[in-house]
Design a protein around this motif. Structure first.
Motif, mmCIF file in Angstrom:
data_model
loop_
_atom_site.group_PDB
_atom_site.id
_atom_site.type_symbol
_atom_site.label_atom_id
_atom_site.label_comp_id
_atom_site.label_asym_id
_atom_site.label_seq_id
_atom_site.Cartn_x
_atom_site.Cartn_y
_atom_site.Cartn_z
ATOM 1 N N MET A 1 0.247 -10.509 17.711
ATOM 2 C CA MET A 1 1.146 -8.225 17.571
ATOM 3 C C MET A 1 -0.174 -8.252 16.726
ATOM 4 S SD MET A 1 4.198 -7.051 15.435
ATOM 5 C CE MET A 1 5.441 -8.784 15.922
ATOM 6 N N LEU A 2 -0.247 -6.597 16.536
ATOM 7 C CA LEU A 2 -1.283 -6.118 16.178
ATOM 8 C C LEU A 2 -1.217 -5.577 14.517
ATOM 9 C CD1 LEU A 2 -4.021 -3.658 18.577
ATOM 10 C CD2 LEU A 2 -4.500 -5.326 17.062
ATOM 11 N N THR A 3 -1.520 -5.966 13.535
ATOM 12 C CA THR A 3 -1.261 -5.314 12.373
ATOM 13 C C THR A 3 -1.990 -4.654 11.809
ATOM 14 O OG1 THR A 3 -0.174 -7.695 12.044
ATOM 15 C CG2 THR A 3 -0.481 -6.711 9.750
ATOM 16 N N GLN A 4 -1.580 -3.304 10.779
ATOM 17 C CA GLN A 4 -2.054 -2.916 9.437
ATOM 18 C C GLN A 4 -1.955 -3.117 8.299
ATOM 19 O OE1 GLN A 4 -1.675 1.621 10.526
ATOM 20 N NE2 GLN A 4 -3.991 1.325 11.454
ATOM 21 N N ILE A 5 -2.593 -3.197 7.571
ATOM 22 C CA ILE A 5 -3.092 -3.901 6.272
ATOM 23 C C ILE A 5 -3.868 -2.926 5.120
ATOM 24 C CG2 ILE A 5 -3.565 -5.064 4.436
ATOM 25 C CD1 ILE A 5 -1.876 -7.818 6.016
ATOM 26 N N LEU A 6 -3.240 -2.250 4.183
ATOM 27 C CA LEU A 6 -4.019 -1.507 3.314
ATOM 28 C C LEU A 6 -3.908 -2.005 2.340
ATOM 29 C CD1 LEU A 6 -4.805 1.853 2.423
ATOM 30 C CD2 LEU A 6 -3.257 2.064 2.039
ATOM 31 N N TYR A 7 -4.905 -2.152 1.383
ATOM 32 C CA TYR A 7 -4.726 -2.590 0.658
ATOM 33 C C TYR A 7 -5.600 -2.277 -1.095
ATOM 34 C CZ TYR A 7 -9.316 -5.189 -0.201
ATOM 35 O OH TYR A 7 -10.375 -4.866 -0.118
ATOM 36 N N THR A 8 -5.112 -2.029 -1.914
ATOM 37 C CA THR A 8 -6.256 -0.731 -3.286
ATOM 38 C C THR A 8 -6.638 -2.414 -4.505
ATOM 39 O OG1 THR A 8 -5.867 0.347 -4.423
ATOM 40 C CG2 THR A 8 -4.465 -0.409 -4.490
ATOM 41 N N THR A 37 -10.764 -3.835 12.892
ATOM 42 C CA THR A 37 -11.061 -3.108 12.478
ATOM 43 C C THR A 37 -10.998 -2.377 11.487
ATOM 44 O OG1 THR A 37 -9.733 -2.082 14.387
ATOM 45 C CG2 THR A 37 -11.374 -2.782 14.599
ATOM 46 N N GLY A 38 -11.519 -1.638 10.654
ATOM 47 C CA GLY A 38 -10.886 -1.116 9.653
ATOM 48 C C GLY A 38 -11.703 0.101 8.750
ATOM 49 N N ALA A 39 -11.558 0.854 7.157
ATOM 50 C CA ALA A 39 -12.242 0.920 6.449
ATOM 51 C C ALA A 39 -12.212 0.441 5.599
ATOM 52 C CB ALA A 39 -11.995 2.493 7.396
ATOM 53 N N LEU A 40 -13.363 0.643 4.446
ATOM 54 C CA LEU A 40 -13.405 0.739 2.964
ATOM 55 C C LEU A 40 -14.197 2.019 2.650
ATOM 56 C CD1 LEU A 40 -12.996 -1.184 1.374
ATOM 57 C CD2 LEU A 40 -15.637 -1.830 1.125
ATOM 58 N N LEU A 41 -12.569 1.965 1.402
ATOM 59 C CA LEU A 41 -13.118 3.791 0.964
ATOM 60 C C LEU A 41 -13.245 3.070 -0.509
ATOM 61 C CD1 LEU A 41 -12.617 5.580 2.470
ATOM 62 C CD2 LEU A 41 -10.970 4.370 3.454
ATOM 63 N N ARG A 42 -14.048 3.908 -1.430
ATOM 64 C CA ARG A 42 -14.331 3.908 -2.779
ATOM 65 C C ARG A 42 -14.292 4.849 -3.429
ATOM 66 N NH1 ARG A 42 -17.984 0.157 -4.811
ATOM 67 N NH2 ARG A 42 -16.668 1.441 -6.727
ATOM 68 N N PHE A 48 -9.935 0.811 -1.457
ATOM 69 C CA PHE A 48 -9.198 0.992 -0.599
ATOM 70 C C PHE A 48 -9.864 0.461 0.367
ATOM 71 C CE2 PHE A 48 -7.446 4.622 -4.202
ATOM 72 C CZ PHE A 48 -6.350 4.419 -3.469
ATOM 73 N N GLN A 49 -8.771 -0.028 1.263
ATOM 74 C CA GLN A 49 -9.460 -0.732 2.947
ATOM 75 C C GLN A 49 -8.148 -0.768 3.177
ATOM 76 O OE1 GLN A 49 -10.961 -4.764 2.721
ATOM 77 N NE2 GLN A 49 -12.293 -3.891 4.172
ATOM 78 N N ILE A 50 -8.579 -0.715 4.972
ATOM 79 C CA ILE A 50 -7.198 -0.711 5.820
ATOM 80 C C ILE A 50 -8.346 -1.488 6.735
ATOM 81 C CG2 ILE A 50 -6.083 0.581 7.656
ATOM 82 C CD1 ILE A 50 -7.434 3.022 5.021
ATOM 83 N N LEU A 51 -6.852 -3.101 7.152
ATOM 84 C CA LEU A 51 -7.420 -3.847 8.050
ATOM 85 C C LEU A 51 -6.557 -3.873 9.029
ATOM 86 C CD1 LEU A 51 -7.959 -6.756 5.482
ATOM 87 C CD2 LEU A 51 -9.728 -5.257 7.186
ATOM 88 N N GLU A 52 -7.092 -3.662 10.457
ATOM 89 C CA GLU A 52 -6.332 -3.748 11.792
ATOM 90 C C GLU A 52 -6.446 -5.027 12.530
ATOM 91 O OE1 GLU A 52 -6.514 0.770 12.837
ATOM 92 O OE2 GLU A 52 -7.514 -0.425 13.613
ATOM 93 N N GLY A 53 -6.149 -5.858 13.030
ATOM 94 C CA GLY A 53 -5.948 -7.298 13.848
ATOM 95 C C GLY A 53 -4.885 -7.965 13.811
ATOM 96 N N GLU A 54 -5.501 -9.150 14.973
ATOM 97 C CA GLU A 54 -3.997 -10.186 15.028
ATOM 98 C C GLU A 54 -3.540 -10.066 13.875
ATOM 99 O OE1 GLU A 54 -2.809 -10.811 17.822
ATOM 100 O OE2 GLU A 54 -3.820 -9.653 18.938
ATOM 101 N N GLN A 55 -2.540 -10.340 13.441
ATOM 102 C CA GLN A 55 -1.552 -11.034 12.241
ATOM 103 C C GLN A 55 -2.352 -11.665 12.124
ATOM 104 O OE1 GLN A 55 2.448 -10.030 12.259
ATOM 105 N NE2 GLN A 55 2.379 -11.906 10.798
#
Ligand code: FMN
Length: 132
Positions: A1-8, A37-42, A48-55
């Motif tokens: 299952m694909l998961t998306q996480i956002l942390y700061t 996949t994802g993105a790193l914002l600062r 702030f990073q968003i990470l996506e992929g298999e849980q």
């Protein structure tokens, strides 16, 4: 299952430092192998990073990132299951955001079910492919 996480988290060094590029180089190579996949914002002090992929893969990456001394005070803001990736094109996109955008992000009520969609809509215009 694909998961998306956002942390700061809080960066130990200011914006504009080459350390960001080192992190991105590692991230792009390793994430491509791991199907993440994802993105790193600062801004000047926070990531702030968003990470996506298999849980399982995402959670083990999060545990690894948590040990990294280049940042601290890491806190997961949102985690959800997804059908489709938002950042399918980016093994790790990158963007600098300004204080106004941080303010907009902080004003989003994380209890809302569409909180992450609102966050993504706010940050997506800032994401670019890092030129390494
Ligand atoms: C803010 C931040 C974001 C990071 N994002 C990633 C990432 O998306 N993927 C990755 O492999 N490493 C990322 N890293 C680096 C990891 O913390 C770690 O240094 C790297 O994965 C190498 O791990 P290893 O030394 O256990 O092989 C990030 C580090 C920081 C500080």
């Amino acid at each position: 299952m694909l998961t998306q996480i956002l942390y700061t988290s809080r960066s130990t060094y200011p914006r504009g430092n080459l350390t960001d590029l080192e992190i991105l180089r590692t991230a792009m190579r390793s994430n491509e192998n791991d199907g993440i996949t994802g993105a790193l914002l600062r801004d000047h002090r926070r990531f702030f990073q968003i990470l996506e992929g298999e849980q399982e893969t995402v959670l083990s990456l999060v545990r690894r990132i948590q040990q990294d001394r280049r940042h601290f005070d890491m806190s997961i803001l949102v985690q959800r299951s997804i059908q489709d990736r938002t950042f399918g094109e980016w093994s790790m996109g990158y963007g600098e955001i300004d204080v106004g955008t941080i303010g907009a992000l902080e004003s989003i009520n994380l209890a809302r079910t569409d909180a992450l969609d609102m966050i993504l809509a706010t940050v997506l215009p800032f994401v670019e492919t890092p030129a390494l």
